[in-house]
Design a protein around this motif. Structure first.
Motif, PDB file in Angstrom:
ATOM      1  N   ARG A  79      -1.556  -9.293   6.550  1.00 42.65           N
ATOM      2  CA  ARG A  79      -1.701  -9.080   5.109  1.00 42.65           C
ATOM      3  C   ARG A  79      -1.617 -10.354   4.285  1.00 42.65           C
ATOM      4  O   ARG A  79      -2.271 -10.466   3.254  1.00 42.65           O
ATOM      5  N   HIS A 129       7.393  -4.630  -0.555  1.00 42.35           N
ATOM      6  CA  HIS A 129       6.348  -3.610  -0.743  1.00 42.35           C
ATOM      7  C   HIS A 129       5.640  -3.285   0.575  1.00 42.35           C
ATOM      8  O   HIS A 129       5.313  -2.124   0.841  1.00 42.35           O
ATOM      9  N   ARG A 185       7.895  -0.904   2.429  1.00 43.16           N
ATOM     10  CA  ARG A 185       7.883   0.448   1.849  1.00 43.16           C
ATOM     11  C   ARG A 185       6.584   1.175   2.197  1.00 43.16           C
ATOM     12  O   ARG A 185       6.596   2.367   2.499  1.00 43.16           O
ATOM     13  N   GLU A 186       5.459   0.473   2.165  1.00 41.06           N
ATOM     14  CA  GLU A 186       4.183   1.078   2.529  1.00 41.06           C
ATOM     15  C   GLU A 186       4.179   1.494   3.996  1.00 41.06           C
ATOM     16  O   GLU A 186       3.721   2.586   4.351  1.00 41.06           O
ATOM     17  N   TYR A 187       4.706   0.626   4.849  1.00 38.98           N
ATOM     18  CA  TYR A 187       4.765   0.923   6.281  1.00 38.98           C
ATOM     19  C   TYR A 187       5.649   2.149   6.520  1.00 38.98           C
ATOM     20  O   TYR A 187       5.283   3.065   7.257  1.00 38.98           O
ATOM     21  N   ALA A 215       6.411   4.538   4.424  1.00 36.42           N
ATOM     22  CA  ALA A 215       5.755   5.737   3.882  1.00 36.42           C
ATOM     23  C   ALA A 215       4.712   6.279   4.857  1.00 36.42           C
ATOM     24  O   ALA A 215       4.540   7.491   4.985  1.00 36.42           O
ATOM     25  N   ALA A 216       4.056   5.379   5.581  1.00 41.34           N
ATOM     26  CA  ALA A 216       3.011   5.803   6.513  1.00 41.34           C
ATOM     27  C   ALA A 216       3.570   6.290   7.853  1.00 41.34           C
ATOM     28  O   ALA A 216       3.056   7.248   8.427  1.00 41.34           O
TER      29      ALA A 216
END
Length: 115
Positions: free
Chosen positions: A79, A54, A57-59, A61-62
């Motif tokens: 994190r 996750h 994927r967040e990285y 997306a950004a």
């Protein structure tokens, strides 16, 4: 010329993969993709794996790029805490290479920094 294959999920969906096994469309990903890929390699994904997947994927997306290994270790440490801030921790989770294997499970393209 690169060859394209596909991943067939238990629900019958077929997703395109590049010659190295990475999804062609990162937005087609869901947890079943990661589970299927990991299972095919004899790995069972646990909570620690999912945290990394996750995070990747967040990285992505950004920033529209997967983080290189050094940055991945730093992000994981920020994190998840200092006990997770090492490549050794990531290799225990993803023994075939944290950046490559975790990105594949996360449905992301092969990291630029990986050979």
């Amino acid at each position: 010329m690169s060859s394209v294959s596909e991943l067939v999920l238990p629900d019958g969906r077929r997703l395109g993969l590049d010659a190295r096994g990475y999804l062609l469309d990162w937005e087609a990903w869901d947890a079943a993709v990661a589970d299927q890929m990991a299972s095919a390699e004899g790995l069972t994904l646990g909570p620690a794996h999912w945290q990394i997947i996750h995070l990747l994927r967040e990285y992505y997306a950004a920033f529209e790029v997967a983080p290189p290994m050094r940055l991945l270790v730093k992000e994981v440490g920020q994190r998840l805490g200092p006990e997770a801030a090492s490549s050794r921790y990531l290799y225990r989770l993803f023994p075939d290479g944290p950046a490559k294997q975790a990105c594949r499970y996360a449905g992301l393209p092969k990291p630029v920094s990986c050979i």
